[in-house]
Design a protein around this motif. Structure first.
Motif, PDB file in Angstrom:
ATOM      1  N   LEU A  35      36.157 -15.023   7.986  1.00 22.09           N
ATOM      2  CA  LEU A  35      36.470 -14.260   9.202  1.00 22.09           C
ATOM      3  C   LEU A  35      35.511 -13.088   9.344  1.00 22.09           C
ATOM      4  CD1 LEU A  35      38.317 -13.587  11.622  1.00 22.09           C
ATOM      5  CD2 LEU A  35      39.788 -12.352  10.020  1.00 22.09           C
ATOM      6  N   ALA A  36      35.313 -12.340   8.263  1.00 24.43           N
ATOM      7  CA  ALA A  36      34.389 -11.207   8.304  1.00 24.43           C
ATOM      8  C   ALA A  36      32.964 -11.661   8.569  1.00 24.43           C
ATOM      9  CB  ALA A  36      34.461 -10.436   6.981  1.00 24.43           C
ATOM     10  N   ALA A  37      32.597 -12.845   8.033  1.00 23.76           N
ATOM     11  CA  ALA A  37      31.252 -13.371   8.257  1.00 23.76           C
ATOM     12  C   ALA A  37      30.991 -13.622   9.735  1.00 23.76           C
ATOM     13  CB  ALA A  37      31.054 -14.663   7.469  1.00 23.76           C
ATOM     14  N   GLY A  38      32.063 -13.851  10.506  1.00 29.66           N
ATOM     15  CA  GLY A  38      31.899 -14.037  11.936  1.00 29.66           C
ATOM     16  C   GLY A  38      31.275 -12.832  12.605  1.00 29.66           C
ATOM     17  N   ALA A  39      31.565 -11.627  12.098  1.00 25.33           N
ATOM     18  CA  ALA A  39      30.966 -10.417  12.670  1.00 25.33           C
ATOM     19  C   ALA A  39      29.458 -10.413  12.443  1.00 25.33           C
ATOM     20  CB  ALA A  39      31.604  -9.176  12.053  1.00 25.33           C
ATOM     21  N   ALA A  40      29.028 -10.792  11.231  1.00 26.78           N
ATOM     22  CA  ALA A  40      27.587 -10.860  10.949  1.00 26.78           C
ATOM     23  C   ALA A  40      26.935 -11.931  11.820  1.00 26.78           C
ATOM     24  CB  ALA A  40      27.364 -11.172   9.469  1.00 26.78           C
ATOM     25  N   PHE A  41      27.581 -13.069  11.962  1.00 25.70           N
ATOM     26  CA  PHE A  41      27.063 -14.159  12.787  1.00 25.70           C
ATOM     27  C   PHE A  41      26.883 -13.678  14.223  1.00 25.70           C
ATOM     28  CE2 PHE A  41      27.778 -19.045  13.466  1.00 25.70           C
ATOM     29  CZ  PHE A  41      26.486 -19.159  13.953  1.00 25.70           C
ATOM     30  N   ALA A  42      27.901 -13.011  14.778  1.00 27.72           N
ATOM     31  CA  ALA A  42      27.825 -12.516  16.158  1.00 27.72           C
ATOM     32  C   ALA A  42      26.739 -11.464  16.312  1.00 27.72           C
ATOM     33  CB  ALA A  42      29.183 -11.958  16.582  1.00 27.72           C
ATOM     34  N   ALA A  43      26.603 -10.578  15.332  1.00 27.07           N
ATOM     35  CA  ALA A  43      25.551  -9.560  15.399  1.00 27.07           C
ATOM     36  C   ALA A  43      24.177 -10.212  15.433  1.00 27.07           C
ATOM     37  CB  ALA A  43      25.660  -8.617  14.196  1.00 27.07           C
ATOM     38  N   GLY A  44      23.964 -11.210  14.570  1.00 31.77           N
ATOM     39  CA  GLY A  44      22.691 -11.911  14.555  1.00 31.77           C
ATOM     40  C   GLY A  44      22.400 -12.623  15.864  1.00 31.77           C
ATOM     41  N   ILE A  45      23.420 -13.205  16.457  1.00 35.92           N
ATOM     42  CA  ILE A  45      23.242 -13.907  17.737  1.00 35.92           C
ATOM     43  C   ILE A  45      22.807 -12.938  18.825  1.00 35.92           C
ATOM     44  CG2 ILE A  45      24.548 -15.021  19.607  1.00 35.92           C
ATOM     45  CD1 ILE A  45      23.851 -17.009  17.497  1.00 35.92           C
ATOM     46  N   VAL A  46      23.413 -11.766  18.878  1.00 38.07           N
ATOM     47  CA  VAL A  46      23.068 -10.785  19.915  1.00 38.07           C
ATOM     48  C   VAL A  46      21.638 -10.280  19.730  1.00 38.07           C
ATOM     49  CG1 VAL A  46      23.569  -8.448  20.711  1.00 38.07           C
ATOM     50  CG2 VAL A  46      25.412 -10.082  20.429  1.00 38.07           C
ATOM     51  N   ILE A  47      21.266  -9.982  18.491  1.00 38.48           N
ATOM     52  CA  ILE A  47      19.895  -9.515  18.240  1.00 38.48           C
ATOM     53  C   ILE A  47      18.899 -10.618  18.591  1.00 38.48           C
ATOM     54  CG2 ILE A  47      18.305  -8.644  16.503  1.00 38.48           C
ATOM     55  CD1 ILE A  47      20.803  -7.651  14.955  1.00 38.48           C
ATOM     56  N   ALA A  48      19.210 -11.866  18.193  1.00 35.54           N
ATOM     57  CA  ALA A  48      18.318 -12.988  18.507  1.00 35.54           C
ATOM     58  C   ALA A  48      18.192 -13.197  20.006  1.00 35.54           C
ATOM     59  CB  ALA A  48      18.833 -14.266  17.831  1.00 35.54           C
ATOM     60  N   ALA A  49      19.277 -12.974  20.751  1.00 36.20           N
ATOM     61  CA  ALA A  49      19.232 -13.152  22.204  1.00 36.20           C
ATOM     62  C   ALA A  49      18.185 -12.240  22.838  1.00 36.20           C
ATOM     63  CB  ALA A  49      20.606 -12.888  22.806  1.00 36.20           C
ATOM     64  N   ALA A  50      18.023 -11.032  22.276  1.00 36.94           N
ATOM     65  CA  ALA A  50      16.997 -10.119  22.791  1.00 36.94           C
ATOM     66  C   ALA A  50      15.610 -10.518  22.313  1.00 36.94           C
ATOM     67  CB  ALA A  50      17.323  -8.694  22.361  1.00 36.94           C
ATOM     68  N   ILE A  51      15.502 -10.997  21.077  1.00 36.29           N
ATOM     69  CA  ILE A  51      14.196 -11.347  20.513  1.00 36.29           C
ATOM     70  C   ILE A  51      13.588 -12.552  21.211  1.00 36.29           C
ATOM     71  CG2 ILE A  51      13.055 -12.242  18.431  1.00 36.29           C
ATOM     72  CD1 ILE A  51      15.077 -10.600  16.808  1.00 36.29           C
ATOM     73  N   LEU A  52      14.398 -13.561  21.490  1.00 34.60           N
ATOM     74  CA  LEU A  52      13.883 -14.850  21.974  1.00 34.60           C
ATOM     75  C   LEU A  52      13.193 -14.750  23.334  1.00 34.60           C
ATOM     76  CD1 LEU A  52      16.812 -17.226  20.923  1.00 34.60           C
ATOM     77  CD2 LEU A  52      14.623 -16.875  19.767  1.00 34.60           C
ATOM     78  N   VAL A  53      13.478 -13.720  24.104  1.00 36.47           N
ATOM     79  CA  VAL A  53      12.890 -13.595  25.446  1.00 36.47           C
ATOM     80  C   VAL A  53      11.871 -12.461  25.509  1.00 36.47           C
ATOM     81  CG1 VAL A  53      14.916 -14.577  26.578  1.00 36.47           C
ATOM     82  CG2 VAL A  53      14.808 -12.117  26.174  1.00 36.47           C
ATOM     83  N   SER A  54      11.478 -11.932  24.347  1.00 40.07           N
ATOM     84  CA  SER A  54      10.645 -10.725  24.343  1.00 40.07           C
ATOM     85  C   SER A  54       9.223 -10.962  23.868  1.00 40.07           C
ATOM     86  CB  SER A  54      11.308  -9.656  23.461  1.00 40.07           C
ATOM     87  OG  SER A  54      12.569  -9.304  23.979  1.00 40.07           O
ATOM     88  N   ALA A  55       8.762 -12.214  23.856  1.00 44.68           N
ATOM     89  CA  ALA A  55       7.371 -12.472  23.474  1.00 44.68           C
ATOM     90  C   ALA A  55       6.428 -11.816  24.480  1.00 44.68           C
ATOM     91  CB  ALA A  55       7.120 -13.972  23.420  1.00 44.68           C
ATOM     92  N   PRO A  56       5.208 -11.402  24.049  1.00 45.11           N
ATOM     93  CA  PRO A  56       4.254 -10.754  24.966  1.00 45.11           C
ATOM     94  C   PRO A  56       3.949 -11.635  26.180  1.00 45.11           C
ATOM     95  CG  PRO A  56       3.510 -10.603  22.700  1.00 45.11           C
ATOM     96  CD  PRO A  56       4.671 -11.525  22.684  1.00 45.11           C
ATOM     97  N   GLN A  57       3.865 -11.028  27.353  1.00 44.84           N
ATOM     98  CA  GLN A  57       3.632 -11.741  28.598  1.00 44.84           C
ATOM     99  C   GLN A  57       2.229 -11.452  29.137  1.00 44.84           C
ATOM    100  OE1 GLN A  57       6.226 -13.659  30.338  1.00 44.84           O
ATOM    101  NE2 GLN A  57       7.204 -13.478  28.338  1.00 44.84           N
ATOM    102  N   LYS A  58       1.672 -12.445  29.829  1.00 47.76           N
ATOM    103  CA  LYS A  58       0.422 -12.240  30.546  1.00 47.76           C
ATOM    104  C   LYS A  58       0.499 -13.014  31.860  1.00 47.76           C
ATOM    105  CE  LYS A  58      -1.861 -16.074  28.113  1.00 47.76           C
ATOM    106  NZ  LYS A  58      -3.012 -16.457  27.259  1.00 47.76           N
TER     107      LYS A  58
END
Length: 516
Positions: free
Chosen positions: A166-189
């Motif tokens: 159950l507690a691991a779910g918090a870590a899982f959710a935190a990782g998902i939110v951080i990844a959601a920001a990372i996945l769309v933040s590659a340099p643009q041209k």
């Protein structure tokens, strides 16, 4: 639409996804918690209509906001497209695990024996989302944090360790939110077309659909979820590095607060039923296949289901086809909703994964719980099946009844399979009396598998008391496949409920326990 929004915008302006996608996860979680997991379309009109209007206006405002400036295509190249491709797997990992309150609760050892477990799971996920927003606002090392949190969180979640998972779910959710920001933040041209964005998001959505199909078609297959989770972790580590947009503390605080306050409010508003300590000699029993929370016309409607049960006024309800957070079933918690709405405590017996099976609702204490899993026949045409066996009544009283609920195999040519399932159930019940068996038996009254039950001493209670009518399909019933059997009891006022809140009609009987 998402690809065009991401790739077509005023020159020099970053993609809105880096904030919008994590915010969407928080908003979705909060709405599920506050709405008691009832989808917007199934909510009362005074609530549903304003929510839909607000959503439509937000889309309109998003379009108007960029109309006044010239737009240009941008691209993050093939490696950036890998991040967009991982959005589909990320959403699947979230909806089936990281932000799925019912899954977090049951994997963590709560949720089988009553209580607002799904709301607790949603609150844990909300805490994780808030922690992820804090990491993004503070500018902490996001890539290793996301990869480590998702990997460790998912691994511990699926290990099913009480409390730890159950507690691991918090870590899982935190990782998902951080990844959601990372996945769309590659340099643009600048680019001539949005092809990489369209290709990445398109392939990602195909992966979402394929992973969903494999997971549910193969009986809650976990390998599919592991593959989707791995895709997210690999994409987080491989997309071109670039500084993430630094979230303003106010934005992060609002997203974190929303993710926590919504589930906390839902938890506080969810009543916890108090069983009646004294069990009378006569009480009302209802068996009901609730069709995963959908009515006879496959429209989600938990309120209709609750109304159909409340109209009959049963003291004990035996349920089949209970889902508790399946993505393909609106991710609603049928059992948690019915328990809170009807003021009845529950026990749950999963048969397919953690979130699908049989359940018992009762106004009286439930003790001596046993969960039975039948032998699984090879092949996809045979679902995993099982039963729940309990004692109903005050543990110190003399009027306790053994009650079992089961759902037998549905294949028309599988009478032999159903007979083995009945033998397994009767073996577990033994010579206990008084005893009641409630069943979506998927068999007609003259079937040999039902004869096994009656030959062991059980009577067909509904038939004995005038309620042996057809139960399926609910809109125009022509078959009788739902039953209540009993030994050591007498029956009265048996009848088939007149409702299309499910694809089955419920069967109701007043039972009186024989003196001992």
């Amino acid at each position: 639409w998402l690809a065009l929004l991401h790739a077509g915008r005023p020159a020099g302006r970053p993609s809105p996804f880096a904030i919008a996608l994590p915010a969407a996860l928080a908003i979705d979680l909060a709405l599920r918690a506050v709405a008691a997991t009832v989808p917007v379309v199934a909510a009362p009109a005074p609530l549903a209509v304003p929510l839909v209007i607000v959503a439509a206006l937000l889309f309109l405002a998003g379009g108007i906001a960029v109309l006044g400036e010239p737009l240009a295509w941008s691209t993050s190249g093939p490696r950036g497209a890998l991040g967009l491709l991982a959005i589909g797997p990320l959403l699947l990992s979230a909806e089936t695990g990281a932000t799925n309150g019912a899954q977090l609760a049951i994997a963590g050892g709560i949720g089988l024996d009553g209580g607002p477990s799904t709301q607790i799971g949603l609150l844990v996920a909300g805490i994780g989302i808030a922690a992820g927003a804090f990491v993004l606002a503070r500018g902490l090392p996001a890539r290793p944090a996301a990869a480590a949190a998702i990997t460790a969180g998912a691994a511990l979640l699926w290990l099913h360790v009480p409390i730890l998972s159950l507690a691991a779910g918090a870590a899982f959710a935190a990782g998902i939110v951080i990844a959601a920001a990372i996945l769309v933040s590659a340099p643009q041209k600048e680019a001539a077309s949005p092809r990489f964005a369209v290709l990445g998001l398109g392939v990602g959505w195909v992966l979402f659909v394929a992973g969903t199909f494999i997971h549910y078609a193969y009986f809650a297959n976990l390998e599919a979820l592991w593959v989707m989770t791995a895709v997210v972790v690999v994409a987080v580590l491989l997309i071109p590095p670039s500084p993430l947009p630094r979230w303003r503390p106010l934005v992060a605080g609002l997203i974190g607060a929303l993710a926590i306050v919504g589930p906390a409010a839902g938890l506080l508003l969810t009543p916890v039923p108090t069983p009646i300590s004294t069990t009378p000699l006569t009480f009302r029993v209802m068996t009901y296949n609730v069709h995963q929370g959908f009515d006879a016309f496959d429209i989600a409607g938990l309120e209709k289901t609750a109304d159909a049960i409340a109209h009959e006024g049963p003291d004990v309800v035996l349920l089949q086809e209970v889902v508790r957070g399946w993505l393909i079933d609106e991710q609603h918690d049928v059992l948690g909703y019915l328990s809170a709405r009807l003021g009845m405590s529950y026990v749950f017996g999963p048969n397919i994964g953690d979130l699908y099976g049989n359940a018992i609702l009762s106004r009286y204490p439930i003790t001596d719980v046993r969960r039975v899993h039948y032998a699984k026949e090879p092949g996809l045409r045979y679902q995993p099946r099982g039963a729940i066996i309990v004692r109903i009544g005050d543990p110190g009283g003399a009027t306790r009844a053994l009650i079992a609920v089961t759902h037998l195999d549905e294949n028309a040519d599988a009478s032999a399979v159903r007979m083995e399932q009945v033998r397994a159930l009767l073996g577990e019940i033994g010579t206990a009396t008084p005893a009641i068996i409630a069943c979506d038996c998927n068999a007609k009254p003259d079937a040999p598998e039902l004869k096994l039950i009656t030959d062991s001493g059980f009577g067909d209670l509904a038939l004995q008391s005038g309620g042996g009518g057809s139960t399926f399909p609910a809109d125009q019933p022509v078959e009788r496949i739902d039953y209540i059997f009993g030994v050591g009891v007498t029956a009265a006022q048996g009848h088939v409920a007149n409702s299309t809140a499910s694809d089955h009609r419920g069967v109701v009987v007043n039972v009186t326990l024989s003196a001992r």
